[in-house]
Design an enzyme around this catalytic site. Structure first.
Site, mmCIF file in Angstrom:
data_model
loop_
_atom_site.group_PDB
_atom_site.id
_atom_site.type_symbol
_atom_site.label_atom_id
_atom_site.label_comp_id
_atom_site.label_asym_id
_atom_site.label_seq_id
_atom_site.Cartn_x
_atom_site.Cartn_y
_atom_site.Cartn_z
ATOM 1 N N LYS A 166 1.871 -73.195 -48.584
ATOM 2 C CA LYS A 166 0.755 -74.107 -48.876
ATOM 3 C C LYS A 166 1.016 -74.872 -50.166
ATOM 4 C CE LYS A 166 -2.200 -70.645 -48.850
ATOM 5 N NZ LYS A 166 -1.333 -69.482 -48.537
ATOM 6 N N ARG B 279 -11.713 -68.470 -48.266
ATOM 7 C CA ARG B 279 -10.942 -67.320 -47.810
ATOM 8 C C ARG B 279 -11.807 -66.270 -47.143
ATOM 9 N NH1 ARG B 279 -6.423 -67.807 -51.726
ATOM 10 N NH2 ARG B 279 -4.887 -66.231 -51.259
ATOM 11 N N ARG C 232 10.406 -65.403 -54.145
ATOM 12 C CA ARG C 232 9.817 -66.557 -54.831
ATOM 13 C C ARG C 232 9.958 -66.413 -56.349
ATOM 14 N NH1 ARG C 232 3.708 -68.328 -53.849
ATOM 15 N NH2 ARG C 232 3.318 -66.152 -54.355
ATOM 16 N N ARG D 256 5.904 -63.702 -59.786
ATOM 17 C CA ARG D 256 4.470 -63.484 -59.961
ATOM 18 C C ARG D 256 4.150 -61.994 -59.862
ATOM 19 N NH1 ARG D 256 1.116 -67.769 -56.283
ATOM 20 N NH2 ARG D 256 0.083 -65.852 -55.589
ATOM 21 N N ARG E 262 -1.853 -57.993 -49.633
ATOM 22 C CA ARG E 262 -2.367 -59.366 -49.457
ATOM 23 C C ARG E 262 -2.361 -59.755 -47.979
ATOM 24 N NH1 ARG E 262 1.524 -62.378 -53.338
ATOM 25 N NH2 ARG E 262 0.488 -64.290 -52.677
HETATM 26 P P1 AP5 Z 1 4.474 -71.147 -51.464
HETATM 27 O O1 AP5 Z 1 4.420 -72.615 -51.223
HETATM 28 O O2 AP5 Z 1 4.420 -70.645 -52.884
HETATM 29 O O3 AP5 Z 1 3.415 -70.392 -50.554
HETATM 30 P P2 AP5 Z 1 1.822 -70.327 -50.654
HETATM 31 O O4 AP5 Z 1 1.322 -70.387 -49.247
HETATM 32 O O5 AP5 Z 1 1.301 -71.336 -51.629
HETATM 33 O O6 AP5 Z 1 1.686 -68.835 -51.191
HETATM 34 P P3 AP5 Z 1 0.752 -68.174 -52.295
HETATM 35 O O7 AP5 Z 1 1.323 -66.812 -52.545
HETATM 36 O O8 AP5 Z 1 0.565 -69.024 -53.488
HETATM 37 O O9 AP5 Z 1 -0.555 -68.064 -51.496
HETATM 38 P P4 AP5 Z 1 -1.677 -67.107 -51.706
HETATM 39 O O10 AP5 Z 1 -2.677 -67.711 -50.798
HETATM 40 O O11 AP5 Z 1 -1.425 -65.664 -51.477
HETATM 41 O O12 AP5 Z 1 -1.926 -67.128 -53.281
HETATM 42 P P5 AP5 Z 1 -3.041 -67.764 -54.196
HETATM 43 O O13 AP5 Z 1 -2.402 -68.211 -55.419
HETATM 44 O O14 AP5 Z 1 -3.916 -68.703 -53.417
HETATM 45 O O15 AP5 Z 1 5.831 -70.616 -50.781
HETATM 46 C C1 AP5 Z 1 6.223 -69.239 -50.890
HETATM 47 C C2 AP5 Z 1 7.759 -69.148 -51.038
HETATM 48 O O16 AP5 Z 1 8.364 -69.597 -49.818
HETATM 49 C C3 AP5 Z 1 8.335 -70.035 -52.150
HETATM 50 O O17 AP5 Z 1 9.385 -69.312 -52.747
HETATM 51 C C4 AP5 Z 1 8.852 -71.281 -51.416
HETATM 52 O O18 AP5 Z 1 9.991 -71.839 -52.073
HETATM 53 C C5 AP5 Z 1 9.230 -70.716 -50.061
HETATM 54 N N1 AP5 Z 1 8.969 -71.659 -48.961
HETATM 55 C C6 AP5 Z 1 7.894 -72.484 -48.828
HETATM 56 N N2 AP5 Z 1 7.961 -73.178 -47.663
HETATM 57 C C7 AP5 Z 1 9.107 -72.770 -47.062
HETATM 58 C C8 AP5 Z 1 9.731 -73.115 -45.818
HETATM 59 N N3 AP5 Z 1 9.193 -74.012 -44.973
HETATM 60 N N4 AP5 Z 1 10.904 -72.490 -45.509
HETATM 61 C C9 AP5 Z 1 11.475 -71.580 -46.360
HETATM 62 N N5 AP5 Z 1 10.925 -71.224 -47.553
HETATM 63 C C10 AP5 Z 1 9.746 -71.806 -47.903
HETATM 64 O O19 AP5 Z 1 -3.971 -66.490 -54.495
HETATM 65 C C11 AP5 Z 1 -3.560 -65.433 -55.341
HETATM 66 C C12 AP5 Z 1 -4.700 -64.449 -55.534
HETATM 67 O O20 AP5 Z 1 -5.831 -65.104 -56.170
HETATM 68 C C13 AP5 Z 1 -5.303 -63.845 -54.252
HETATM 69 O O21 AP5 Z 1 -4.557 -62.735 -53.797
HETATM 70 C C14 AP5 Z 1 -6.722 -63.482 -54.718
HETATM 71 O O22 AP5 Z 1 -6.731 -62.293 -55.469
HETATM 72 C C15 AP5 Z 1 -7.085 -64.623 -55.654
HETATM 73 N N6 AP5 Z 1 -7.781 -65.736 -54.967
HETATM 74 C C16 AP5 Z 1 -7.354 -67.038 -54.848
HETATM 75 N N7 AP5 Z 1 -8.220 -67.773 -54.145
HETATM 76 C C17 AP5 Z 1 -9.246 -66.909 -53.814
HETATM 77 C C18 AP5 Z 1 -10.443 -67.074 -53.053
HETATM 78 N N8 AP5 Z 1 -10.774 -68.244 -52.479
HETATM 79 N N9 AP5 Z 1 -11.247 -65.991 -52.899
HETATM 80 C C19 AP5 Z 1 -10.941 -64.807 -53.454
HETATM 81 N N10 AP5 Z 1 -9.817 -64.578 -54.171
HETATM 82 C C20 AP5 Z 1 -8.974 -65.631 -54.348
#
Ligand code: AP5
Length: 224
Positions: free
Chosen positions: A16, A91, A130, A163, A174
């Site tokens: 994402k 979420r 990552r 991270r 997760r």
């Molecule tokens: P990346 O683009 O970083 O993936 P992402 O989907 O953004 O993953 P996140 O881990 O950031 O998502 P998340 O939803 O768990 O975390 P968030 O920060 O929102 O890509 C991942 C890797 O793959 C990278 O190394 C990239 O290079 C590689 N890659 C990408 N595309 C590729 C492809 N096509 N092919 C090959 N490789 C590829 O949330 C973190 C925490 O915050 C949560 O666990 C929760 O505790 C809290 N939180 C956040 N929002 C909320 C909410 N709304 N409600 C409650 N808690 C929340």
């Protein structure tokens, strides 16, 4: 189409953030990522950050009341009035309903929810490798998208780190949380007719092309 209100949806590690980087420059829209906002709060040591950190480190969701208030405030800012790219929110069903209510009060609606579909085994591979830069959170992967110099960000020269929530046992947690609490929103948005599916296992450039094509189709449909 008057405004583009997009949600990037999918499991952790679906790509994402990677796609958002590309889409925000394509469409000049503000990128609102609740995970990034929370990490900024943790870094600054705010009260919200201190409360959120314990949940994030475990791989749990931060409680709805904290998130909904934070997201609502951000969505009400001037730069989001002509459209936005939301990542990581909503979420839970409660968050989705709160977002619907807020937008409808403003006579606005979500244009599309882009589900970036990736199986669990691929999520584990991606998140284990990552690396993110400490300055701006630019994303790399040790195998799929390595930086030119080990542990240094190509874009701003800052240090690359893993991270805290990309440790194996936290990744597993997760994924469980995603399937239990977030995946039900796929049906929620499908029933509203705004869900669009994207194969997230393709290389980043192909995923990007697919999303652009979907958005072009949405714009055509709106003009008909
Ligand atoms: P990346 O683009 O970083 O993936 P992402 O989907 O953004 O993953 P996140 O881990 O950031 O998502 P998340 O939803 O768990 O975390 P968030 O920060 O929102 O890509 C991942 C890797 O793959 C990278 O190394 C990239 O290079 C590689 N890659 C990408 N595309 C590729 C492809 N096509 N092919 C090959 N490789 C590829 O949330 C973190 C925490 O915050 C949560 O666990 C929760 O505790 C809290 N939180 C956040 N929002 C909320 C909410 N709304 N409600 C409650 N808690 C929340």
């Amino acid at each position: 189409m008057s405004e583009l209100n997009l949600i990037l949806f999918g499991p952790p590690g679906a790509g994402k953030g990677t796609q958002a980087d590309r889409l925000r420059s394509d469409f000049q829209l503000p990128y609102i990522a609740t995970g990034d906002m929370l990490r900024a709060n943790v870094k600054e040591g705010t009260e919200l950050g201190q409360q959120a950190k314990q949940y994030m480190d475990r791989g749990d969701l931060v409680p709805d009341e904290l998130i909904v208030a934070m997201a609502a405030e951000r969505l009400g800012e001037d730069d989001a009035l002509d459209g936005f790219i939301l990542d990581g929110f909503p979420r839970t069903t409660e968050q989705a309903e709160a977002l619907d209510k807020q937008l409808s009060r403003m006579s606005r609606r979500i244009t599309a929810v882009l589900l970036i579909d990736v199986p669990d085994r691929e999520v584990i591979r991606r998140l284990s490798g990552r690396r993110v830069c400490v300055k701006a959170g630019h994303n790399y992967h040790v195998d799929f998208d390595p930086p030119k110099h080990d542990d240094v960000c190509d874009q701003d020269g800052s240090r690359l780190v893993q991270r805290d929530d990309d440790q194996p046992e936290v990744i597993e947690k997760r994924l469980v949380v995603y399937h239990d609490q977030t995946e039900p929103l796929v049906d929620y948005y499908d029933q509203q007719g705004i869900l669009r599916r994207v194969d997230g296992t393709r290389p980043p450039a192909e995923v990007h092309d697919h999303i652009r094509a979907l958005i072009a189709t949405l714009r055509l449909e709106e003009d008909v």
